[in-house]
Design an enzyme around this catalytic site. Structure first.
Site, PDB file in Angstrom:
ATOM      1  N   ARG A  18       0.599 -23.205  -2.581  1.00 52.58           N
ATOM      2  CA  ARG A  18      -0.104 -24.057  -1.615  1.00 52.58           C
ATOM      3  C   ARG A  18      -1.317 -23.414  -1.396  1.00 52.58           C
ATOM      4  O   ARG A  18      -2.470 -24.032  -1.395  1.00 52.58           O
ATOM      5  CB  ARG A  18       0.379 -24.283  -0.404  1.00 52.58           C
TER       6      ARG A  18
ATOM      7  N   HIS B  54       7.847  -7.096 -11.822  1.00 51.39           N
ATOM      8  CA  HIS B  54       6.854  -6.990 -10.877  1.00 51.39           C
ATOM      9  C   HIS B  54       6.438  -8.043  -9.898  1.00 51.39           C
ATOM     10  O   HIS B  54       6.103  -8.974 -10.754  1.00 51.39           O
ATOM     11  CB  HIS B  54       5.621  -6.128 -11.137  1.00 51.39           C
TER      12      HIS B  54
ATOM     13  N   THR C 235       5.001  -6.309  -2.479  1.00 48.69           N
ATOM     14  CA  THR C 235       6.087  -7.072  -2.865  1.00 48.69           C
ATOM     15  C   THR C 235       6.777  -7.763  -1.679  1.00 48.69           C
ATOM     16  O   THR C 235       6.919  -9.056  -1.722  1.00 48.69           O
ATOM     17  CB  THR C 235       7.302  -6.056  -3.378  1.00 48.69           C
TER      18      THR C 235
ATOM     19  N   LYS D  65      -3.077  16.022   4.957  1.00 52.57           N
ATOM     20  CA  LYS D  65      -3.553  16.488   6.375  1.00 52.57           C
ATOM     21  C   LYS D  65      -4.233  18.005   6.284  1.00 52.57           C
ATOM     22  O   LYS D  65      -3.237  18.834   5.879  1.00 52.57           O
ATOM     23  CB  LYS D  65      -2.426  16.507   7.393  1.00 52.57           C
TER      24      LYS D  65
ATOM     25  N   LYS E 180       0.654   2.014  -9.662  1.00 53.95           N
ATOM     26  CA  LYS E 180       0.480   2.928  -8.564  1.00 53.95           C
ATOM     27  C   LYS E 180       0.539   4.382  -9.182  1.00 53.95           C
ATOM     28  O   LYS E 180       1.615   4.601  -9.845  1.00 53.95           O
ATOM     29  CB  LYS E 180       1.582   2.403  -7.640  1.00 53.95           C
TER      30      LYS E 180
END
Length: 539
Positions: free
Chosen positions: A216, A238, A336, A439, A525
């Site tokens: 849509r 995927h 996903t 960090k 990724k």
């Protein structure tokens, strides 16, 4: 971009809800497109029509029904991209069964884990997956049936092919097939494996409504004409490519189905088949931006390039637009768990570096990192965790209530684990993954930002950044770099280049390691855990 208390809502028209299941839609649309070419295999030149997909998938559905496959039963398709992949997918949709696409290059451990999530009654495989499936099959505690997607020449394969088993199904029986009635809003139509960048994959449940919502929003923006030729290079197992494959069958545009990527072959086929639309991932964008081979081919047929699945730097985005001489180089953002993109560049006004604005019918907010059950939503230009809500959000993780509750809160917001912000115009920017932030002395350093800088260095082909543990500072940013061929760039040159362009906490204090290739998922990724493992084994 209307907002209330820093909650944003996607603007734009969406066509009325489709009161059809995926099975009903495919039966109607494949018949409508008839004898037009649906798919081309560029490696062999073989073409396949929409009518062939319809006839073959209906016969397969009849066969599976006779063999006891029922609504809500599962089937797996474990294969690289090929012309046959869509056939069991369609057959399962007609019967109201659930499709589980799987990576044929999974290790035995990964494949066993993925199969154990959904316990499929039938597994459709290509020869590429044959050896791994054969090894794992003996260890499965239920008894699935295995069918080859194509005839296989080897005499020591006991499993028969899909085409052989449907040869006894009559045309009359196939033509009489009706789609099984299902509850469109709640019926799970596909279970896709999450990318598993931080561990083993989870099974993401997508409903008929999730996928019809994509249809849509796409039909409303009418992005691709029926006569278009699109690239199908990203793996069908995927979510991004799986949903695009279904959209192409419904819309009636032709896709050129690549089973593998080779640099020269890719460019050659884009030129030969006059491919117009390229859905890609950032690693392919870097190739299009930087590789000298690109200039040797006529890519003037390309009208648009869309990048998704991982962050893309604005420098690479601009370089591709300039090199291909096109204006439509866009990013989108989805998981996903969000079926397809929840953010995408608008047709009229893309901002380089931004993953776009909210798609119609979807809401978003940015919350402080580390606060799960919170009513606090941050304003423009404040970095935090991205959360989304709407009809594109998955039903949950299959048979995993704990993980579902940790991802979708009591108010229906999906917590993405991604760090980002939006500007005053409602354009979103991705900074990084929460779990991947480095960090350093309490400062949060996004690897993607450093990777984007590294990729602007002329002698660097690819790069990935991780944090390495340090007793005094917490972590130090460290880069893995793939050099261009014949480059003599040194570690010192690269560190200097990056450090000149970033604030003090983001400097490459962990150094640089040269590497042959960056490990990535099939969707592009970076697999940082593999880089960490490699580093540990060296230490």
């Amino acid at each position: 971009m209307p907002q209330r208390s820093n909650i944003l809502h996607g603007e734009g028209e969406v066509i009325a809800e489709l009161d059809f299941s995926m099975g009903q839609l495919l039966l109607m649309q494949l018949a409508t497109h008839g004898t037009r070419v649906a798919q081309i295999n560029p490696h062999t030149g073989k073409e396949q029509t929409f009518q062939h997909i319809l006839d073959t998938s209906r016969k397969l559905a009849i066969y599976l029904q006779r063999e006891g496959l029922r609504t809500n039963d599962t089937i797996a398709v474990c294969s690289e991209n090929n012309l046959e992949f869509c056939i069991p997918v369609c057959a399962a949709f007609y019967l109201g069964a659930i499709v589980c696409p799987l990576n044929p290059l999974y290790s035995e451990r990964e494949l066993k884990h993925a199969l154990a999530i959904s316990k499929p009654k039938f597994i459709f495989i290509s020869p590429v997956a044959l050896d791994t499936v054969r090894k794992v099959f003996k260890e499965l505690h239920w008894s699935p049936r295995v069918l080859m997607l194509t005839e296989h020449g080897s005499s020591n394969v006991s499993w028969t092919s899909m085409y052989r088993v449907i040869s006894n199904v009559s045309d009359d029986d196939a033509n009489a097939l009706q789609a099984a009635p299902v509850d469109i809003a709640n019926h799970v139509t596909a279970i896709l494996c999450s990318s598993g960048t931080t561990g083993l994959a989870k099974g993401v449940m997508l409903t008929d409504k999730n996928i019809t919502t994509v249809i849509r929003t796409h039909l409303s923006s009418n992005t691709i004409p029926e006569s278009a030729i699109s690239l199908a290079l990203l793996p069908f197992f995927h979510a991004y490519s799986f949903v695009l494959m279904i959209l192409s069958m419904l819309r009636g545009n032709c896709i050129v189905v690549f089973s593998r990527f080779e640099e020269e072959m890719f460019l050659q086929y884009v030129e030969k088949y006059q491919i117009q639309y390229l859905p890609v991932v950032p690693s392919l964008m870097t190739f299009l931006a930087k590789h000298p081979l690109v200039d040797k081919y006529d890519l003037s047929s390309v009208k648009a390039v869309w990048s998704g699945a991982a962050p893309l730097s604005k420098e690479i985005q601009k370089a591709v637009a300039k090199r291909l001489n096109i204006t439509e180089v866009k990013q989108g953002y989805g998981l996903t768990e969000t079926t397809l993109a929840v953010l995408r560049s608008p047709d009229d006004n893309a901002k380089p570096g931004s993953v776009g604005v909210l798609v119609p019918g979807t809401s978003a907010k940015v919350i402080p990192i580390g606060e799960y059950e919170t009513d606090k939503a941050l304003g423009p230009n404040c970095t935090g965790e991205l959360c989304f809500k709407g009809d594109l959000i998955m039903k949950g993780y299959y048979n995993d209530e704990k993980s579902t509750r940790a991802t979708i809160d009591k108010d229906g917001w999906l917590h993405t684990g991604d760090v980002g912000y939006y500007d005053e115009d409602g354009y979103f920017y991705i900074v990084d993954r929460i779990k991947e932030l480095i960090k350093y002395k309490g400062y949060q350093v996004p690897p993607a930002e450093l990777e984007a800088i590294l990729l602007t260095y002329p002698s660097i082909q690819d790069a990935a950044v991780i944090g390495i543990p340090n007793d005094k500072t917490g972590e130090l940013p460290m880069a893995f770099v793939v050099k261009e061929a014949n480059s003599n760039v040194s570690e010192k040159d690269i560190i200097q280049y990056v450090n000149d362009r970033v604030s003090n906490p983001k400097r490459l204090r962990g150094g640089v390691r040269f590497i042959d290739s960056i490990p990535k998922t099939p969707s592009g990724k970076i697999l940082r855990r593999l880089l960490r493992d490699r580093l540990k084994s060296k230490l």
